[in-house]
Design a protein around this motif. Sequence first.
Motif, PDB file in Angstrom:
ATOM      1  N   TYR A 293       0.834  -1.200   0.000  1.00 41.20           N
ATOM      2  CA  TYR A 293       0.000   0.000   0.000  1.00 41.20           C
ATOM      3  C   TYR A 293       0.870   1.250   0.000  1.00 41.20           C
ATOM      4  O   TYR A 293       1.964   1.264   0.563  1.00 41.20           O
ATOM      5  N   PRO A 294       0.379   2.328  -0.620  1.00 43.20           N
ATOM      6  CA  PRO A 294       1.136   3.583  -0.610  1.00 43.20           C
ATOM      7  C   PRO A 294       1.280   4.129   0.811  1.00 43.20           C
ATOM      8  O   PRO A 294       0.437   3.899   1.679  1.00 43.20           O
ATOM      9  N   SER A 295       2.351   4.887   1.011  1.00 50.08           N
ATOM     10  CA  SER A 295       2.594   5.535   2.293  1.00 50.08           C
ATOM     11  C   SER A 295       1.813   6.845   2.356  1.00 50.08           C
ATOM     12  O   SER A 295       1.812   7.622   1.398  1.00 50.08           O
ATOM     13  N   VAL A 296       1.145   7.099   3.483  1.00 48.07           N
ATOM     14  CA  VAL A 296       0.280   8.263   3.622  1.00 48.07           C
ATOM     15  C   VAL A 296       0.682   9.079   4.849  1.00 48.07           C
ATOM     16  O   VAL A 296       0.801   8.535   5.953  1.00 48.07           O
ATOM     17  N   MET A 297       0.890  10.364   4.637  1.00 51.00           N
ATOM     18  CA  MET A 297       1.062  11.301   5.739  1.00 51.00           C
ATOM     19  C   MET A 297      -0.296  11.915   6.044  1.00 51.00           C
ATOM     20  O   MET A 297      -0.920  12.513   5.175  1.00 51.00           O
ATOM     21  N   VAL A 298      -0.781  11.732   7.277  1.00 45.46           N
ATOM     22  CA  VAL A 298      -2.078  12.265   7.686  1.00 45.46           C
ATOM     23  C   VAL A 298      -1.848  13.562   8.453  1.00 45.46           C
ATOM     24  O   VAL A 298      -1.215  13.563   9.512  1.00 45.46           O
ATOM     25  N   ARG A 370      -0.473  24.553   8.234  1.00 39.85           N
ATOM     26  CA  ARG A 370      -0.816  23.702   7.090  1.00 39.85           C
ATOM     27  C   ARG A 370       0.340  23.627   6.096  1.00 39.85           C
ATOM     28  O   ARG A 370       0.569  22.575   5.490  1.00 39.85           O
ATOM     29  N   ASN A 371       1.056  24.710   5.939  1.00 38.95           N
ATOM     30  CA  ASN A 371       2.263  24.658   5.106  1.00 38.95           C
ATOM     31  C   ASN A 371       3.261  23.659   5.672  1.00 38.95           C
ATOM     32  O   ASN A 371       3.876  22.881   4.938  1.00 38.95           O
ATOM     33  N   MET A 372       3.425  23.686   6.990  1.00 37.51           N
ATOM     34  CA  MET A 372       4.380  22.790   7.640  1.00 37.51           C
ATOM     35  C   MET A 372       3.992  21.332   7.448  1.00 37.51           C
ATOM     36  O   MET A 372       4.827  20.485   7.111  1.00 37.51           O
ATOM     37  N   GLY A 373       2.707  21.016   7.634  1.00 36.07           N
ATOM     38  CA  GLY A 373       2.259  19.634   7.474  1.00 36.07           C
ATOM     39  C   GLY A 373       2.444  19.129   6.065  1.00 36.07           C
ATOM     40  O   GLY A 373       2.938  18.018   5.838  1.00 36.07           O
ATOM     41  N   MET A 374       2.058  19.942   5.081  1.00 33.75           N
ATOM     42  CA  MET A 374       2.193  19.529   3.686  1.00 33.75           C
ATOM     43  C   MET A 374       3.656  19.396   3.296  1.00 33.75           C
ATOM     44  O   MET A 374       4.028  18.521   2.502  1.00 33.75           O
ATOM     45  N   ASP A 375       4.490  20.258   3.861  1.00 35.97           N
ATOM     46  CA  ASP A 375       5.908  20.245   3.510  1.00 35.97           C
ATOM     47  C   ASP A 375       6.607  18.990   4.014  1.00 35.97           C
ATOM     48  O   ASP A 375       7.595  18.548   3.430  1.00 35.97           O
ATOM     49  N   VAL A 376       6.102  18.420   5.098  1.00 36.04           N
ATOM     50  CA  VAL A 376       6.679  17.171   5.606  1.00 36.04           C
ATOM     51  C   VAL A 376       6.577  16.081   4.552  1.00 36.04           C
ATOM     52  O   VAL A 376       7.522  15.320   4.313  1.00 36.04           O
ATOM     53  N   CYS A 377       5.427  16.027   3.880  1.00 39.39           N
ATOM     54  CA  CYS A 377       5.252  15.039   2.807  1.00 39.39           C
ATOM     55  C   CYS A 377       6.038  15.436   1.566  1.00 39.39           C
ATOM     56  O   CYS A 377       6.654  14.585   0.908  1.00 39.39           O
ATOM     57  N   ARG A 378       6.033  16.730   1.247  1.00 40.17           N
ATOM     58  CA  ARG A 378       6.705  17.200   0.032  1.00 40.17           C
ATOM     59  C   ARG A 378       8.191  16.853   0.056  1.00 40.17           C
ATOM     60  O   ARG A 378       8.772  16.456  -0.964  1.00 40.17           O
ATOM     61  N   LYS A 379       8.817  17.002   1.203  1.00 43.70           N
ATOM     62  CA  LYS A 379      10.263  16.775   1.316  1.00 43.70           C
ATOM     63  C   LYS A 379      10.625  15.295   1.341  1.00 43.70           C
ATOM     64  O   LYS A 379      11.762  14.931   1.035  1.00 43.70           O
ATOM     65  N   ASP A 380       9.681  14.465   1.708  1.00 43.67           N
ATOM     66  CA  ASP A 380       9.949  13.033   1.852  1.00 43.67           C
ATOM     67  C   ASP A 380       9.520  12.303   0.582  1.00 43.67           C
ATOM     68  O   ASP A 380       8.328  12.159   0.314  1.00 43.67           O
ATOM     69  N   THR A 382       9.422   9.311  -0.033  1.00 42.26           N
ATOM     70  CA  THR A 382       8.685   8.069   0.222  1.00 42.26           C
ATOM     71  C   THR A 382       7.224   8.338   0.571  1.00 42.26           C
ATOM     72  O   THR A 382       6.446   7.395   0.735  1.00 42.26           O
ATOM     73  N   CYS A 383       6.858   9.614   0.690  1.00 40.20           N
ATOM     74  CA  CYS A 383       5.470   9.979   1.010  1.00 40.20           C
ATOM     75  C   CYS A 383       4.661   9.970  -0.285  1.00 40.20           C
ATOM     76  O   CYS A 383       4.817  10.844  -1.138  1.00 40.20           O
ATOM     77  N   GLY A 467       1.632  12.837  -3.438  1.00 47.11           N
ATOM     78  CA  GLY A 467       2.954  13.339  -3.107  1.00 47.11           C
ATOM     79  C   GLY A 467       3.700  13.824  -4.331  1.00 47.11           C
ATOM     80  O   GLY A 467       4.413  14.832  -4.287  1.00 47.11           O
ATOM     81  N   SER A 468       3.511  13.147  -5.453  1.00 45.17           N
ATOM     82  CA  SER A 468       4.176  13.565  -6.692  1.00 45.17           C
ATOM     83  C   SER A 468       3.669  14.927  -7.148  1.00 45.17           C
ATOM     84  O   SER A 468       4.424  15.727  -7.713  1.00 45.17           O
ATOM     85  N   ALA A 469       2.383  15.225  -6.908  1.00 41.84           N
ATOM     86  CA  ALA A 469       1.847  16.532  -7.263  1.00 41.84           C
ATOM     87  C   ALA A 469       2.461  17.622  -6.395  1.00 41.84           C
ATOM     88  O   ALA A 469       2.729  18.733  -6.861  1.00 41.84           O
ATOM     89  N   LEU A 470       2.710  17.315  -5.125  1.00 38.96           N
ATOM     90  CA  LEU A 470       3.350  18.287  -4.238  1.00 38.96           C
ATOM     91  C   LEU A 470       4.765  18.603  -4.701  1.00 38.96           C
ATOM     92  O   LEU A 470       5.228  19.740  -4.595  1.00 38.96           O
ATOM     93  N   ARG A 471       5.440  17.595  -5.215  1.00 34.93           N
ATOM     94  CA  ARG A 471       6.839  17.785  -5.602  1.00 34.93           C
ATOM     95  C   ARG A 471       6.994  18.317  -7.021  1.00 34.93           C
ATOM     96  O   ARG A 471       8.071  18.795  -7.383  1.00 34.93           O
TER      97      ARG A 471
END
Length: 756
Positions: A293-298, A370-380, A382-383, A467-471
Motif C-alpha cells: 500500500y502507498p505511504s500516507v502522511m495524515v 498547514r504549510n508545515m504539514g504539507m511540507d513534511v510530505c513534500r520533502k519526503d 517516500t510519502c 505526493g508527486s503533485a506536491l513535488r
Amino acid sequence: MEYLMFSFVFACWMKFGNSVLSIHTPHAPAPIPKENLLVLTVATEETDGFLRFMQSANYFNYTVKVLGMGEAWKGGDVGHSIGGGQKIRLLKEEMKALAEQQDLIVLTVDSYDLIFAGGPEEILRKFQQTNHKVLFAAEGLIWPDKQLADMYPSVRRGKRYLNSGGIIGYAPYIHKIVSQWNLHDNDDDQLFYTKIYVDPLQRETLNMTLDHKCQIFQNLNGAVDEMLLKFGTDRVRVRNTVYDSLPVIVHGNGNTKMYLNYLANYVPNAWNYEHGCSHCDDNAVDLSQLKEYPSVMVGVFIEQPTPFLPEFFQRLSALDYPKDKLRFFVHNNEVYHEKHIQRFWEENRNLFNSFKVVGPEENLSQGEARNMGMDVCRKDTTCDYYFSIDSDVMLTNRQTLKLLIEQNRKIIGPLVTRHGKLWSNFWGALSLDGYYARSEDYVDIVQRKRMGVWNIPYMAHVYLVKGSALRNDLKERNIFVLEKLDPDMALCRNAREVTSHREKDSPSPESFHMLKPPKGVFMYITNRHDFGRLISTANYNISHYNNDLWQIFENPLDWREKYIHQNYTQIFTENYLEEPCPDVFWFPVFSEKACDELVEEMEHYGSWSGGKHEDSRIAGGYETVPTDDIHMKQISFDKEWLHFIREFISPVTLKVFSGYYTKGYAVMNFVVKYTPGRQAFLKPHHDTSTFTINIALNNKDRDFQGGGCRFNRYNCSIESPRKGWSFMHPGRLTHLHEGLPTTNGTRYIAVSFIDP
C-alpha cells in the motif's frame, strides 16, 4: 406575354423532362470526408486541462497532432497578459509541410482550456456551410487592442470580434496566414490574427470570416449567461440560447476556466441522467494489485475547540488501512484538547509509523501550520499521499482512504456535509470576487442525486493530495498563505492558478520574462459513497467538565451516537423493553458514556442538596420527599435535558401508554445520589407527574450494593437496575413507590417528573 412564357417552359418540360430543372438547381457539394480533418494544438506540458482535451478528442475520434510538447514555454503568461506567439511559430513550422494539401482541413485550437462537444463530421458540415476558406472563433469582447474595434466589419447579429483559440480552414490558406508571422514567442497571437482579419484586402483574398453565431466555436468569456446544458441519452451538449446553436468546441477563455470545468463535468459524456458517471473509473488504481500500500502522511488540524474530538480520533484510527503505512502530523491550536491528543497517543503509540504534534505553544497561524504539514510530505520522497483532515470531519466510512487513493486524482476530497443541511466541504462555483456561489448542480451533488467525481473550484476540511503533485505541480511551500484569503481558499487558488515565475536555472536575462501558463491542477470531490459528515464547532462552550453533553442541538447525530444506548431503536423495531411491574416499563436509553459523563458533571459541580426539606430551588421552598440531588438547571442543562425527553422519551411513552400524547415538559429534572452515609433510601411517595422516568447511571454490585425501587400497591420490586436503562411509570394515584436502601457504595439515578 406571360401566357407565351408559361407555354414555352411547359413545352420544354414535356420534351426534356427533369433535365431542364437540373440546369437551374445546383447540386449540394459532397460532404468533406472526416479523414480530411487534422487537429493541431500546442501544448508544452501534459496538464490536467490538456489530458481532458485529449479525452474529449479521443471520444469523437479526432486526429490530433500536438506541437511543442516538452519544449520550454516562452509565450508569456497568456492567462493574465498578452502573449502566445510561440503557438503561431510552432504552427508556422508545421504548416510548411502541409501547405500543398489542397483538400486538407486544418483545425487549430487551444488545449488547456478547451473541450470538444461534437464530432468531426459535424464540424466539417458546419464549416462547409459557411462557404469560406478560413473561419475564426468569435466573441463579444475585443482583446488585446480595443482601438481596432472600429476596423471590424459591422455585424447585424452575432459576435463581432475575433478569438484566436479556434481556427478552421483549408491548409493552403492557413499556411498563407501563419507564414506572415515574424515576431517573438511572447508577442500576442490574437493581435496578429486580428490585424490580418481587419485588413479588408486580406479578408477578401483569404476568404475569411468569423463564427458569429457560435455554430462551431463557443468562447465562454462574456457569454456564460447564454449557456445551457442540453442532456441527451448518450451525451450532453452545450446550447447557446441566444443563437439557438449547439457549438462543437467549447473554450474557457479569460476568467471562465472554472465554468468550463463545471461544463466538462457533463460534456460530452462525463455524466448524464441515463448512465450516470462515465469516467469515474478511468485510470483508477486497484490497490489489491499493488505489492504494498502507498505511504500516507495524515495531517490533522485542530484549529478551534471541537466537540467529539475523542470520537474523531477513534474514527481516524479505525480507517481500514495498514497502520504501518500511516504517519501523523497533528497541529493543535487549543490547550483544551491536549488531554485528548495525549490519550489517543497513549492508546495507539504502537500502531502508527510516526506521530508528530505541534502544539499551541508554537503560536503558528493556520496557514503556517498547514504549510508545515504539507511540507513534511513534500520533502519526503517516500510519502506517496498527503491526507489533510480537520477535526470537524467525522469519517463514518472506514474505506475512505482506500476509495480516494483508487480514484487516482492529484487532489480529491470525499463529500462530507453537515447533518440535515446543505453545508458541505466544497463550492460548486465562485462569485466574481472569488467567494461562494451556488452552482446549478450543487444541491443535487450534496444530496447525492447526482453521483460521480466532480471537478470543483474550492474544497476544504478533508482532501487527499498526491505526493508527486506536491513535488512537481505544487512546489510552492507557502501555498496556504495568499493575500487576505483563509488557508483553504489560498490553497485552492494556488492549485487552480499555479505558475512558475521564472526559469531559475537559465542564465539568460530573458528568462525573467519566461512565464509558464498556469497548470491549473484540477481539484475533485467524490460523492460516490457516503463518507461521513461535518460537525458544527459554533457555540461550543468548553467551560463545563464534559462539554459534549451540551451538543444535542448543534450536533444531534453525533450526540445521539455518543450518548444514546446502542439498542435504543430496538424498542420500536423488536419491542426491546420489559414490564417488570404493572405499568412499569424498563428500556435502554443512555450509553455508558452518557451515564459516566453526567455523573462526572454533577460531582464536578459538587453542590449536592443534602436531602433537606427546605429547598430554595423549588416553588414554595419546601420539598415533602427530599432527595440528595442536583437539578439540571443548576448546571445549565435544563434546555438540553428537556430536548432529550422530547426526542427519546416521548416516542417510548406513545408506545407503552397508547393514546397518551405527552407534552414532554418537566420542571423537576435532577440527579439523585444515594449513599449509606448521607441518604440511603427514600420513603414511599407519589411523584408530582403524569409519568416519571428514572435512569440508572451506574452499575449495581460494581459501584454499589442494594438499591432499587419498590411499588407498594403491587408489592413489586426491581432490585437490579441496569446502567443506562430507564424505568417509566405513572407518577400519581396508582404507583406509590419507595427507594430501597443502598447498603454500600454510591448509587446515581437521573429523574424527571414529566407532565406535572
